[in-house]
Design an enzyme around this catalytic site. Structure first.
Site, PDB file in Angstrom:
ATOM      1  N   THR A  49      34.292  42.638  27.360  1.00  0.00           N
ATOM      2  CA  THR A  49      32.887  42.254  27.243  1.00  0.00           C
ATOM      3  C   THR A  49      32.234  42.056  28.609  1.00  0.00           C
ATOM      4  O   THR A  49      31.076  41.663  28.685  1.00  0.00           O
ATOM      5  CB  THR A  49      32.733  40.954  26.423  1.00  0.00           C
ATOM      6  OG1 THR A  49      33.434  39.903  27.087  1.00  0.00           O
ATOM      7  CG2 THR A  49      33.271  41.132  25.019  1.00  0.00           C
TER       8      THR A  49
ATOM      9  N   PRO B  44      30.085  27.544  20.320  1.00  0.00           N
ATOM     10  CA  PRO B  44      28.624  27.363  20.283  1.00  0.00           C
ATOM     11  C   PRO B  44      27.945  27.696  21.615  1.00  0.00           C
ATOM     12  O   PRO B  44      26.728  27.900  21.658  1.00  0.00           O
ATOM     13  CB  PRO B  44      28.464  25.880  19.928  1.00  0.00           C
ATOM     14  CG  PRO B  44      29.719  25.539  19.191  1.00  0.00           C
ATOM     15  CD  PRO B  44      30.792  26.340  19.838  1.00  0.00           C
TER      16      PRO B  44
ATOM     17  N   SER C 148      24.069  37.426  24.234  1.00  0.00           N
ATOM     18  CA  SER C 148      24.334  38.812  24.647  1.00  0.00           C
ATOM     19  C   SER C 148      25.785  39.194  24.378  1.00  0.00           C
ATOM     20  O   SER C 148      26.074  40.330  23.968  1.00  0.00           O
ATOM     21  CB  SER C 148      23.998  39.003  26.130  1.00  0.00           C
ATOM     22  OG  SER C 148      24.794  38.150  26.943  1.00  0.00           O
TER      23      SER C 148
ATOM     24  N   PRO D  30      37.682  36.097  39.232  1.00  0.00           N
ATOM     25  CA  PRO D  30      38.297  34.759  39.082  1.00  0.00           C
ATOM     26  C   PRO D  30      39.548  34.757  38.215  1.00  0.00           C
ATOM     27  O   PRO D  30      40.358  33.831  38.293  1.00  0.00           O
ATOM     28  CB  PRO D  30      37.163  33.939  38.441  1.00  0.00           C
ATOM     29  CG  PRO D  30      35.914  34.610  38.871  1.00  0.00           C
ATOM     30  CD  PRO D  30      36.238  36.082  38.899  1.00  0.00           C
TER      31      PRO D  30
ATOM     32  N   LYS E 284      44.548  40.998  44.360  1.00  0.00           N
ATOM     33  CA  LYS E 284      44.722  42.266  43.653  1.00  0.00           C
ATOM     34  C   LYS E 284      45.994  42.969  44.113  1.00  0.00           C
ATOM     35  O   LYS E 284      46.713  43.567  43.304  1.00  0.00           O
ATOM     36  CB  LYS E 284      43.504  43.170  43.878  1.00  0.00           C
ATOM     37  CG  LYS E 284      42.240  42.677  43.200  1.00  0.00           C
ATOM     38  CD  LYS E 284      41.139  43.727  43.248  1.00  0.00           C
ATOM     39  CE  LYS E 284      39.949  43.307  42.393  1.00  0.00           C
ATOM     40  NZ  LYS E 284      38.927  44.361  42.286  1.00  0.00           N
TER      41      LYS E 284
ATOM     42  N   CYS F 105      32.092  52.154  44.271  1.00  0.00           N
ATOM     43  CA  CYS F 105      30.928  51.309  43.980  1.00  0.00           C
ATOM     44  C   CYS F 105      30.373  51.539  42.580  1.00  0.00           C
ATOM     45  O   CYS F 105      30.250  52.687  42.141  1.00  0.00           O
ATOM     46  CB  CYS F 105      29.806  51.592  44.987  1.00  0.00           C
ATOM     47  SG  CYS F 105      30.190  51.171  46.684  1.00  0.00           S
TER      48      CYS F 105
END
Length: 321
Positions: free
Chosen positions: A15, A42, A47, A90, A136, A157
Protein backbone atom coordinates in the site's frame (compact mmCIF):
# COMPACT_ATOMS: atom_id res chain seq x y z
CA UNK A 1 10.17 -20.82 -13.05
CA UNK A 2 10.02 -19.69 -16.67
CA UNK A 3 9.77 -16.03 -17.60
CA UNK A 4 6.39 -16.59 -19.31
CA UNK A 5 4.90 -18.68 -16.48
CA UNK A 6 2.68 -17.46 -13.70
CA UNK A 7 3.79 -17.52 -10.10
CA UNK A 8 2.22 -16.65 -6.78
CA UNK A 9 3.63 -13.32 -5.59
CA UNK A 10 3.52 -11.94 -2.05
CA UNK A 11 4.19 -8.23 -1.61
CA UNK A 12 5.07 -6.47 1.63
CA UNK A 13 4.55 -2.70 1.65
CA UNK A 14 1.98 -3.06 -1.10
CA UNK A 15 0.00 0.00 0.00
CA UNK A 16 3.08 2.25 -0.05
CA UNK A 17 4.28 4.75 -2.63
CA UNK A 18 6.02 2.30 -4.97
CA UNK A 19 4.51 -0.92 -3.62
CA UNK A 20 1.03 -0.17 -4.95
CA UNK A 21 2.43 -0.04 -8.49
CA UNK A 22 3.97 -3.49 -8.01
CA UNK A 23 0.67 -4.92 -6.80
CA UNK A 24 -1.20 -3.52 -9.80
CA UNK A 25 1.53 -4.74 -12.18
CA UNK A 26 1.42 -8.23 -10.68
CA UNK A 27 -2.33 -8.46 -11.29
CA UNK A 28 -1.97 -6.94 -14.77
CA UNK A 29 0.61 -9.59 -15.69
CA UNK A 30 -1.68 -12.37 -14.48
CA UNK A 31 0.00 -13.52 -11.28
CA UNK A 32 -1.97 -14.63 -8.20
CA UNK A 33 -1.08 -11.76 -5.88
CA UNK A 34 -1.01 -11.50 -2.10
CA UNK A 35 -0.47 -8.37 -0.01
CA UNK A 36 0.57 -8.51 3.64
CA UNK A 37 -0.68 -5.36 5.32
CA UNK A 38 -0.98 -4.07 8.85
CA UNK A 39 -4.45 -4.48 10.37
CA UNK A 40 -6.76 -1.54 9.79
CA UNK A 41 -7.64 0.64 12.78
CA UNK A 42 -9.88 3.68 13.31
CA UNK A 43 -6.77 5.74 12.50
CA UNK A 44 -6.12 4.09 9.10
CA UNK A 45 -6.22 6.78 6.42
CA UNK A 46 -9.18 6.87 4.03
CA UNK A 47 -6.75 6.71 1.08
CA UNK A 48 -5.28 3.42 2.35
CA UNK A 49 -8.76 1.98 2.93
CA UNK A 50 -9.73 2.96 -0.62
CA UNK A 51 -6.56 1.36 -1.99
CA UNK A 52 -7.21 -1.89 -0.10
CA UNK A 53 -10.75 -1.91 -1.50
CA UNK A 54 -9.33 -1.41 -5.00
CA UNK A 55 -6.92 -4.30 -4.45
CA UNK A 56 -9.75 -6.59 -3.40
CA UNK A 57 -11.82 -5.66 -6.45
CA UNK A 58 -8.80 -6.51 -8.63
CA UNK A 59 -8.52 -9.98 -7.09
CA UNK A 60 -5.66 -9.40 -4.64
CA UNK A 61 -5.62 -11.66 -1.59
CA UNK A 62 -5.20 -9.41 1.45
CA UNK A 63 -3.64 -10.79 4.62
CA UNK A 64 -3.53 -8.51 7.66
CA UNK A 65 -0.83 -8.94 10.25
CA UNK A 66 2.37 -7.63 11.81
CA UNK A 67 5.92 -8.57 10.88
CA UNK A 68 6.36 -9.92 14.41
CA UNK A 69 3.80 -12.68 13.73
CA UNK A 70 6.36 -15.23 12.57
CA UNK A 71 4.03 -18.23 12.45
CA UNK A 72 1.58 -16.31 10.26
CA UNK A 73 4.42 -15.14 8.00
CA UNK A 74 5.84 -18.64 7.60
CA UNK A 75 2.42 -20.06 6.76
CA UNK A 76 1.72 -17.37 4.17
CA UNK A 77 5.18 -17.55 2.60
CA UNK A 78 4.71 -21.32 2.30
CA UNK A 79 1.81 -20.66 -0.10
CA UNK A 80 3.70 -18.45 -2.61
CA UNK A 81 6.66 -18.62 -4.99
CA UNK A 82 8.06 -15.09 -4.92
CA UNK A 83 8.33 -12.51 -2.14
CA UNK A 84 8.77 -8.80 -2.91
CA UNK A 85 9.39 -6.26 -0.17
CA UNK A 86 8.55 -2.62 -0.86
CA UNK A 87 8.68 -1.62 2.79
CA UNK A 88 9.59 2.04 3.42
CA UNK A 89 13.00 2.97 4.80
CA UNK A 90 11.99 3.06 8.51
CA UNK A 91 11.13 -0.65 8.18
CA UNK A 92 14.16 -1.76 6.14
CA UNK A 93 15.80 -3.60 9.04
CA UNK A 94 12.45 -5.28 9.82
CA UNK A 95 13.04 -7.29 6.65
CA UNK A 96 15.28 -9.52 8.78
CA UNK A 97 12.00 -10.94 10.12
CA UNK A 98 10.89 -11.72 6.55
CA UNK A 99 14.25 -13.36 5.87
CA UNK A 100 13.88 -15.53 8.97
CA UNK A 101 10.40 -16.60 7.87
CA UNK A 102 11.63 -17.38 4.34
CA UNK A 103 14.38 -19.57 5.80
CA UNK A 104 11.86 -21.52 7.87
CA UNK A 105 9.38 -21.89 5.00
CA UNK A 106 12.16 -23.12 2.71
CA UNK A 107 10.18 -22.90 -0.54
CA UNK A 108 10.72 -19.43 -1.99
CA UNK A 109 12.08 -19.28 -5.54
CA UNK A 110 12.97 -15.58 -5.39
CA UNK A 111 13.13 -12.73 -2.87
CA UNK A 112 13.36 -9.07 -3.89
CA UNK A 113 14.21 -6.90 -0.87
CA UNK A 114 13.29 -3.25 -0.57
CA UNK A 115 16.04 -1.62 -2.66
CA UNK A 116 14.44 0.24 -5.61
CA UNK A 117 16.77 3.24 -5.44
CA UNK A 118 20.43 3.65 -6.38
CA UNK A 119 22.76 0.67 -6.72
CA UNK A 120 23.89 0.80 -3.10
CA UNK A 121 26.90 -1.49 -3.51
CA UNK A 122 28.36 0.85 -6.15
CA UNK A 123 28.02 4.31 -4.59
CA UNK A 124 29.96 6.22 -1.95
CA UNK A 125 27.71 9.15 -0.99
CA UNK A 126 27.88 11.76 1.77
CA UNK A 127 27.74 10.32 5.32
CA UNK A 128 24.00 10.81 6.03
CA UNK A 129 23.02 8.92 2.87
CA UNK A 130 25.81 6.39 3.45
CA UNK A 131 24.32 5.51 6.85
CA UNK A 132 20.89 5.27 5.20
CA UNK A 133 22.23 2.77 2.65
CA UNK A 134 24.13 0.67 5.20
CA UNK A 135 20.85 -0.76 6.45
CA UNK A 136 19.93 -1.86 2.92
CA UNK A 137 23.38 -3.39 2.45
CA UNK A 138 22.92 -5.30 5.72
CA UNK A 139 19.74 -6.85 4.28
CA UNK A 140 21.51 -7.82 1.05
CA UNK A 141 24.31 -9.52 2.95
CA UNK A 142 21.83 -11.38 5.19
CA UNK A 143 20.00 -12.71 2.11
CA UNK A 144 23.27 -13.88 0.54
CA UNK A 145 24.44 -15.49 3.78
CA UNK A 146 21.11 -17.34 4.12
CA UNK A 147 21.39 -18.69 0.59
CA UNK A 148 17.97 -17.32 -0.36
CA UNK A 149 17.49 -16.96 -4.16
CA UNK A 150 17.32 -13.23 -4.86
CA UNK A 151 17.13 -10.42 -7.35
CA UNK A 152 18.44 -7.05 -6.17
CA UNK A 153 16.80 -4.14 -7.97
CA UNK A 154 18.22 -0.69 -8.63
CA UNK A 155 15.18 1.20 -9.95
CA UNK A 156 16.94 4.60 -9.74
CA UNK A 157 14.73 7.72 -9.46
CA UNK A 158 10.95 7.66 -9.11
CA UNK A 159 10.20 9.97 -12.03
CA UNK A 160 6.87 11.52 -10.98
CA UNK A 161 8.27 12.25 -7.54
CA UNK A 162 11.42 13.92 -8.84
CA UNK A 163 9.67 15.85 -11.62
CA UNK A 164 7.47 17.33 -8.90
CA UNK A 165 10.49 17.95 -6.68
CA UNK A 166 12.75 19.47 -9.33
CA UNK A 167 10.31 21.34 -11.57
CA UNK A 168 7.41 22.19 -9.23
CA UNK A 169 4.92 21.91 -12.11
CA UNK A 170 1.95 22.75 -9.87
CA UNK A 171 3.38 26.21 -9.14
CA UNK A 172 2.15 27.90 -12.31
CA UNK A 173 3.63 31.30 -11.42
CA UNK A 174 7.11 29.96 -10.72
CA UNK A 175 9.82 31.76 -12.69
CA UNK A 176 12.96 30.12 -11.27
CA UNK A 177 14.17 26.58 -10.58
CA UNK A 178 16.90 25.40 -8.21
CA UNK A 179 19.68 23.40 -9.81
CA UNK A 180 21.91 21.19 -7.66
CA UNK A 181 25.57 21.61 -8.60
CA UNK A 182 26.28 22.25 -12.29
CA UNK A 183 23.08 20.54 -13.39
CA UNK A 184 25.02 18.50 -15.96
CA UNK A 185 25.26 15.15 -14.14
CA UNK A 186 23.01 12.47 -15.62
CA UNK A 187 20.35 10.76 -13.53
CA UNK A 188 17.74 8.14 -14.48
CA UNK A 189 14.06 9.00 -14.02
CA UNK A 190 11.70 6.04 -14.37
CA UNK A 191 7.92 6.28 -14.32
CA UNK A 192 6.56 4.56 -11.22
CA UNK A 193 4.11 2.38 -13.19
CA UNK A 194 7.02 1.13 -15.33
CA UNK A 195 9.04 0.34 -12.20
CA UNK A 196 6.14 -1.83 -11.10
CA UNK A 197 6.04 -3.70 -14.43
CA UNK A 198 9.82 -4.19 -14.62
CA UNK A 199 9.90 -5.46 -11.03
CA UNK A 200 7.27 -8.14 -11.61
CA UNK A 201 9.01 -9.18 -14.83
CA UNK A 202 12.43 -9.57 -13.19
CA UNK A 203 10.91 -11.41 -10.22
CA UNK A 204 9.70 -14.15 -12.57
CA UNK A 205 12.69 -14.34 -14.92
CA UNK A 206 15.34 -17.09 -14.64
CA UNK A 207 17.91 -14.72 -16.19
CA UNK A 208 17.78 -12.49 -13.10
CA UNK A 209 18.33 -15.26 -10.54
CA UNK A 210 20.93 -14.10 -7.98
CA UNK A 211 21.71 -10.99 -10.02
CA UNK A 212 21.39 -7.24 -9.72
CA UNK A 213 19.05 -5.56 -12.20
CA UNK A 214 19.28 -1.83 -12.85
CA UNK A 215 16.50 0.08 -14.59
CA UNK A 216 18.38 2.38 -16.97
CA UNK A 217 16.27 2.83 -20.16
CA UNK A 218 18.16 5.11 -22.59
CA UNK A 219 15.34 7.66 -23.00
CA UNK A 220 15.16 8.20 -19.24
CA UNK A 221 18.80 9.21 -18.75
CA UNK A 222 18.64 12.97 -18.29
CA UNK A 223 20.45 15.82 -16.54
CA UNK A 224 18.72 18.56 -14.56
CA UNK A 225 19.49 21.14 -17.25
CA UNK A 226 18.12 18.87 -19.98
CA UNK A 227 14.99 18.26 -17.92
CA UNK A 228 14.40 21.97 -17.41
CA UNK A 229 14.95 22.73 -21.11
CA UNK A 230 12.52 19.98 -22.11
CA UNK A 231 9.92 21.36 -19.69
CA UNK A 232 10.39 24.86 -21.12
CA UNK A 233 9.78 23.57 -24.65
CA UNK A 234 6.63 21.73 -23.61
CA UNK A 235 5.17 24.60 -21.56
CA UNK A 236 6.41 27.59 -23.56
CA UNK A 237 7.67 29.07 -20.30
CA UNK A 238 11.17 30.24 -19.34
CA UNK A 239 12.88 29.67 -16.01
CA UNK A 240 15.87 31.22 -14.32
CA UNK A 241 18.34 28.56 -13.15
CA UNK A 242 19.51 29.17 -9.57
CA UNK A 243 22.52 26.93 -8.96
CA UNK A 244 23.23 25.60 -5.46
CA UNK A 245 27.00 24.96 -5.35
CA UNK A 246 28.44 21.58 -4.39
CA UNK A 247 30.13 23.09 -1.32
CA UNK A 248 26.85 24.51 -0.03
CA UNK A 249 25.10 21.15 -0.42
CA UNK A 250 27.88 19.37 1.48
CA UNK A 251 27.64 21.96 4.26
CA UNK A 252 23.86 21.48 4.46
CA UNK A 253 24.36 17.71 4.76
CA UNK A 254 26.54 18.38 7.81
CA UNK A 255 24.25 20.92 9.51
CA UNK A 256 20.64 20.04 8.71
CA UNK A 257 18.73 17.83 11.16
CA UNK A 258 17.57 14.34 10.26
CA UNK A 259 15.89 13.53 7.86
CA UNK A 260 16.67 16.72 5.89
CA UNK A 261 20.39 15.91 6.03
CA UNK A 262 19.65 12.55 4.37
CA UNK A 263 17.46 14.14 1.70
CA UNK A 264 20.06 16.75 0.71
CA UNK A 265 22.71 14.00 0.64
CA UNK A 266 20.52 11.97 -1.73
CA UNK A 267 20.16 14.99 -4.03
CA UNK A 268 23.96 15.39 -3.97
CA UNK A 269 24.50 11.74 -4.88
CA UNK A 270 21.94 11.70 -7.68
CA UNK A 271 22.25 15.12 -9.26
CA UNK A 272 25.73 16.43 -8.38
CA UNK A 273 27.91 13.31 -8.41
CA UNK A 274 25.77 11.41 -10.92
CA UNK A 275 26.06 8.20 -8.90
CA UNK A 276 23.31 6.47 -10.88
CA UNK A 277 25.57 6.48 -13.94
CA UNK A 278 28.96 5.99 -12.29
CA UNK A 279 29.32 2.34 -13.35
CA UNK A 280 29.08 0.47 -16.62
CA UNK A 281 26.42 -2.18 -17.03
CA UNK A 282 27.77 -5.34 -18.60
CA UNK A 283 31.27 -5.23 -17.13
CA UNK A 284 30.15 -7.31 -14.15
CA UNK A 285 28.59 -10.74 -14.47
CA UNK A 286 26.12 -10.04 -11.65
CA UNK A 287 24.43 -6.90 -13.06
CA UNK A 288 22.07 -6.53 -16.00
CA UNK A 289 19.94 -3.69 -17.42
CA UNK A 290 16.15 -4.08 -17.57
CA UNK A 291 15.34 -2.44 -20.91
CA UNK A 292 17.84 -4.79 -22.60
CA UNK A 293 16.14 -7.75 -20.95
CA UNK A 294 12.72 -6.64 -22.20
CA UNK A 295 13.26 -4.70 -25.44
CA UNK A 296 9.60 -5.12 -26.45
CA UNK A 297 8.26 -3.36 -23.36
CA UNK A 298 7.28 0.20 -24.28
CA UNK A 299 8.40 2.09 -21.22
CA UNK A 300 7.41 5.69 -20.57
CA UNK A 301 10.14 8.09 -21.66
CA UNK A 302 10.82 11.24 -19.66
CA UNK A 303 9.34 13.27 -22.51
CA UNK A 304 6.14 11.22 -22.39
CA UNK A 305 6.00 11.62 -18.62
CA UNK A 306 6.18 15.40 -18.94
CA UNK A 307 3.25 15.18 -21.36
CA UNK A 308 1.30 13.40 -18.60
CA UNK A 309 2.13 16.29 -16.27
CA UNK A 310 0.80 18.75 -18.85
CA UNK A 311 -2.53 16.95 -19.20
CA UNK A 312 -3.17 15.50 -15.72
CA UNK A 313 -0.27 16.25 -13.39
CA UNK A 314 0.26 13.72 -10.57
CA UNK A 315 -0.04 15.39 -7.20
CA UNK A 316 3.17 15.98 -5.24
CA UNK A 317 3.84 13.47 -2.47
CA UNK A 318 5.83 13.82 0.72
CA UNK A 319 8.93 11.80 1.52
CA UNK A 320 9.03 9.22 -1.25
CA UNK A 321 12.77 9.00 -0.57
Amino acid sequence: MGGAGKCRILIFGGTGYIGKHMVKASILLGHPTYVYSRPCTPHTSPSKLDLLHDFQSMGVTLVHGELEEKEKLVGLIGQVDVVISALPFPQVIDQLKIIDAIKVAGNIKRFLPSDFGCEEDRVNPLPPFQQFLEKKRKIRRAIEEAGIPYTFVSANCFASYFVNYLLHPHQTHLDSIHVYGSGQANAVLNYEEDIGIYTIKVANDPRTHNRIVTYRPPKNIVSQLELISLWEKKTGRSFKRIHIPDEEIIKLSETLPNPQNVQISILHSLFVKGDLMNFEVGDDDDIIEASKLYPDFKYTSIGQLLDIFLVDPPKPVVAAF
